[in-house]
Design a protein around this motif. Structure first.
Motif, PDB file in Angstrom:
ATOM      1  N   ALA A  36      -2.667   0.229  -5.183  1.00  0.00           N
ATOM      2  CA  ALA A  36      -2.545  -0.561  -4.631  1.00  0.00           C
ATOM      3  C   ALA A  36      -2.840  -1.090  -5.524  1.00  0.00           C
ATOM      4  CB  ALA A  36      -3.077  -0.352  -2.972  1.00  0.00           C
ATOM      5  N   THR A  57       3.603  -1.775   2.175  1.00  0.00           N
ATOM      6  CA  THR A  57       2.909  -2.936   2.453  1.00  0.00           C
ATOM      7  C   THR A  57       1.612  -2.271   3.235  1.00  0.00           C
ATOM      8  OG1 THR A  57       5.193  -4.193   2.989  1.00  0.00           O
ATOM      9  CG2 THR A  57       2.959  -4.787   3.327  1.00  0.00           C
ATOM     10  N   LEU A  58       0.741  -2.549   2.287  1.00  0.00           N
ATOM     11  CA  LEU A  58      -0.799  -1.368   2.930  1.00  0.00           C
ATOM     12  C   LEU A  58      -1.302  -2.616   3.460  1.00  0.00           C
ATOM     13  CD1 LEU A  58      -1.777   0.021  -0.173  1.00  0.00           C
ATOM     14  CD2 LEU A  58      -0.261   0.350   1.070  1.00  0.00           C
ATOM     15  N   ARG A  59      -0.895  -4.623   3.291  1.00  0.00           N
ATOM     16  CA  ARG A  59      -1.808  -5.828   3.973  1.00  0.00           C
ATOM     17  C   ARG A  59      -0.997  -6.287   3.654  1.00  0.00           C
ATOM     18  NH1 ARG A  59      -6.414  -7.797   0.605  1.00  0.00           N
ATOM     19  NH2 ARG A  59      -5.050  -9.312  -0.083  1.00  0.00           N
ATOM     20  N   THR A  79       1.631  -5.861   7.696  1.00  0.00           N
ATOM     21  CA  THR A  79       1.159  -4.347   6.660  1.00  0.00           C
ATOM     22  C   THR A  79       2.510  -2.833   7.757  1.00  0.00           C
ATOM     23  OG1 THR A  79      -0.493  -5.682   7.080  1.00  0.00           O
ATOM     24  CG2 THR A  79      -0.553  -3.255   7.181  1.00  0.00           C
ATOM     25  N   SER A 102       1.492  -0.642  -2.991  1.00  0.00           N
ATOM     26  CA  SER A 102       1.758   0.655  -4.066  1.00  0.00           C
ATOM     27  C   SER A 102       3.531   0.876  -4.255  1.00  0.00           C
ATOM     28  CB  SER A 102       0.672   2.111  -3.550  1.00  0.00           C
ATOM     29  OG  SER A 102       0.847   2.472  -2.615  1.00  0.00           O
ATOM     30  N   ALA A 142       1.331   7.066   2.330  1.00  0.00           N
ATOM     31  CA  ALA A 142      -0.178   6.321   2.788  1.00  0.00           C
ATOM     32  C   ALA A 142      -0.700   8.012   2.438  1.00  0.00           C
ATOM     33  CB  ALA A 142      -0.424   6.241   4.543  1.00  0.00           C
ATOM     34  N   GLY A 145      -1.380   7.456  -1.247  1.00  0.00           N
ATOM     35  CA  GLY A 145      -1.979   7.011  -1.816  1.00  0.00           C
ATOM     36  C   GLY A 145      -3.137   6.820  -2.313  1.00  0.00           C
TER      37      GLY A 145
END
Length: 294
Positions: A36, A57-59, A79, A102, A142, A145
């Motif tokens: 990330a 997109t993680l945030r 997100t 990521s 996810a 990651g």
């Protein structure tokens, strides 16, 4: 490597002005992962790359727009959204936020190997996506990651299995063919309808072309119109007009706005064309509707 395509890592490093944080494990078929990392704003022409670039997109933060040829896609960075830049895809990227994301860089060989195992006859090709919702795909990403971050004696084997699962999901729901043709008979999926109608709402004040909407899903105009109508009961134009009229009714309640202001806000360049469309949809002119509401 084909001469027309840029080295993936070099191009990502160029547009981000620093190298991506690659996970130091050797994966099959030249597949690569990043940890990330914060993506800086981009306002640049991105060259076609060797790999399929998959970016969850993680945030979320800000908005993104991609222009390619005569088409464009614009969407908020949220997100859980996923961006896919297929191998060989290039265009103008304008991203104003600093989202945390990521990356998975999937080679042509790996995707084709999975396509062959699934019995697909055509070359494996992916569709471009921008901050697109696919909960299944995001769940797989996810897991990838989390395992890449944690590591362990069996991480590589576990990640190789997840990467093959990722390719299967990409081919099932994000390939140019043949799987898209199976979905046409049943209409668009709910998340595809939401993606298109959300785009309509954001661009109400613009001349939204049918090709732009079809490009959002990577479909031909004919297939898009057929699938949209089966899913919603309306043609794309009918649905866009309905959204515009609902927004126009809300704006007409604001006495500070003229009818011309309202017309421009919902995509009509002249009051006369707006009045004609409004009367056809609502049954009265905009002025008469406003007078009845006061």
């Amino acid at each position: 490597m084909e001469a027309a395509y840029r080295d993936t890592l070099a191009e990502i490093a160029r547009i981000q002005r620093r190298p991506p944080p690659i996970v130091p494990l050797p994966f099959a078929d030249d597949t690569m992962l990043t940890r990330a990392w914060v993506n800086d704003p981009i306002h640049d022409d991105v060259a076609p790359m060797e790999h399929h670039v998959i970016a969850p997109t993680l945030r979320g933060d800000g908005w993104s727009e991609v222009r390619f040829g005569a088409s464009s896609i614009r969407a908020p960075s949220v997100t859980g959204g996923i961006t896919i830049a297929p191998r060989g895809f290039g265009g103008r990227f304008d991203c104003d936020g600093r989202p945390v994301a990521s990356n998975v860089f999937v080679s042509r060989g790996r995707l084709q190997r999975c396509a062959d195992a699934m019995g697909l006859r055509q070359p494996a090709e992916l569709l471009p996506r921008l901050n697109f919702a696919d909960p299944k795909l995001f769940a797989i990403l996810a897991l990838i990651g989390a395992e890449a971050k944690q590591g362990g004696p069996h991480s590589r084997l576990y990640l190789e299995t997840l990467l093959d699962l990722l390719c299967v999901q990409l081919l099932r729901d994000h390939s140019a063919f043949p799987l898209q043709d199976r979905s046409i008979g049943h209409g668009l999926k709910p998340r595809q309808v939401r993606h298109v109608t959300d785009y309509m709402k954001v661009h109400l004040d613009e001349a939204v072309a049918l090709q732009q909407l079809a490009d959002l899903l990577g479909l031909s105009r004919f297939h898009f119109c057929t699938a949209f109508r089966k899913a919603t009961g309306h043609t794309p134009h009918q649905y866009l007009v309905r959204i515009r009229m609902e927004r126009a009714k809300d704006l007409l309640d604001d006495s500070r706005l003229t009818v011309t202001d309202v017309a421009l806000a919902v995509g009509y360049q002249t009051p006369s064309s707006f009045t004609q469309a409004f009367r056809a949809a609502i049954g009265v002119t905009p002025s008469a509707y406003r007078a009845a509401r006061q």
